[in-house]
Design an enzyme around this catalytic site. Sequence first.
Site, short mmCIF file in Angstrom:
data_model
loop_
_atom_site.label_atom_id
_atom_site.label_comp_id
_atom_site.label_asym_id
_atom_site.label_seq_id
_atom_site.Cartn_x
_atom_site.Cartn_y
_atom_site.Cartn_z
N TRP A 21 30.81 -20.48 24.03
CA TRP A 21 29.75 -20.62 25.04
C TRP A 21 30.30 -20.99 26.41
O TRP A 21 30.40 -20.15 27.30
CB TRP A 21 28.76 -21.67 24.54
N GLN A 27 35.70 -21.26 31.65
CA GLN A 27 36.35 -22.55 31.90
C GLN A 27 37.82 -22.60 31.49
O GLN A 27 38.54 -23.48 31.92
CB GLN A 27 35.58 -23.66 31.18
N ASP A 49 30.07 -16.81 17.03
CA ASP A 49 28.81 -16.71 17.76
C ASP A 49 29.07 -16.66 19.26
O ASP A 49 29.87 -17.42 19.79
CB ASP A 49 27.94 -17.93 17.43
N TYR A 54 26.81 -15.53 28.35
CA TYR A 54 27.93 -16.44 28.52
C TYR A 54 28.97 -15.83 29.46
O TYR A 54 29.52 -14.76 29.19
CB TYR A 54 28.58 -16.78 27.18
N SER A 152 16.67 -18.54 18.80
CA SER A 152 17.29 -19.77 19.26
C SER A 152 16.28 -20.61 20.02
O SER A 152 15.62 -20.10 20.93
CB SER A 152 18.50 -19.46 20.16
N GLN A 177 18.67 -21.08 16.10
CA GLN A 177 19.83 -21.78 16.63
C GLN A 177 19.37 -22.85 17.62
O GLN A 177 19.18 -22.58 18.81
CB GLN A 177 20.80 -20.80 17.30
N PRO A 207 26.86 -30.08 17.94
CA PRO A 207 26.81 -31.17 16.96
C PRO A 207 27.53 -32.43 17.43
O PRO A 207 27.26 -33.52 16.92
CB PRO A 207 27.49 -30.56 15.72
N LYS A 216 35.20 -40.18 23.49
CA LYS A 216 36.14 -40.18 24.63
C LYS A 216 35.51 -40.64 25.93
O LYS A 216 36.23 -40.99 26.88
CB LYS A 216 36.75 -38.79 24.81
N GLN A 291 41.61 -28.68 18.73
CA GLN A 291 40.22 -29.12 18.58
C GLN A 291 39.56 -28.38 17.42
O GLN A 291 38.76 -28.96 16.68
CB GLN A 291 39.45 -28.88 19.87
#
Length: 334
Positions: A21, A27, A49, A54, A152, A177, A207, A216, A291
Amino acid sequence: MEFRYLGNSGLKISEITYGNWLTHGSQVENDAAIACVRAALDAGITTFDTADVYANTAAETVLGEALQGQRRESLEIFTKVYFPTGPGGHNDTGLSRKHIHESINGSLRRLGTDYVDLYQAHRYDYETPLEETMQAFADLVRQGKVLYVGVSEWTAEQLRAGHALAKELGVQLISNQPQYSMLWRVIESEVVPASEELGISQIVWSPVAQGILTGKYRPGEQPPAGSRATDDKGGANMIAHFLNDETLTAVQQLAPIAADAGLTMAQLAVAWVLQNDNVASALIGASRPEQVTENVAASGVHLDADVLTRIDEAIGALAQRDPSLTKSPPHRVA
């Protein structure tokens, strides 16, 4: 990696879905994005997904390139339609027959595939008759471009109406979604019960609450450099409502709970949403391959009742539960 059925269908998906996304095509550099997708594949994720909006279609292109050479039959590829794409002309948005048909053709081209496993209405379109939207989706199913239909951020009432029309048209509406996390629980009182009744699963996004639940972000401190809270391309706006000392202090109380369970805070957050039987999969994103590796470890984790109670006590009234916050833009976003 464990797998779950998606709604009342025979389609199995990985209970961790990789989503691109806010990162891919926007980014992070393409090489890093592709490395994250490869890490997802290596970790056993088979479900991916994305959406045409996006990075204004660039994310689909990046995902398509990253999945080149993979056995198509071993993957579940999802995308979405609704928000403006391209130059943002008057028909470049919404869920009209015109926009849906033009959008799926563009998505398939960018993804490098003949079909998507799940095509999702990214929001509810108040300006197009639902009958027109569902007929267009049904046509795509009959053409073989789409195998299953999802939505969604639809309300319980919208899910019931869409499901009834899909059934009349002989197609399956099998998923929703929504946003869902320890901090954002607005689907629990209305959307989840309706979905259980209709045979619809949730594929939940955020989530880890856009990174808040990783721990963090600390109360009284500036956000870490390079984090989503410092991103000026959309990420900072998405996370701003969580960045207050009360919430951040409560989240820090999750650290010992995660440690006692042998999990990182991110793993605890992902495992928590998967305890909901109506959740088929948790969407994770990443800007770094490690990650992905960390979050995938939440697959198959069972949290005991006392752990769930401790989480509720830590978060308390800070969890947002108002079902009215499940909503779509009143007018098409242009």
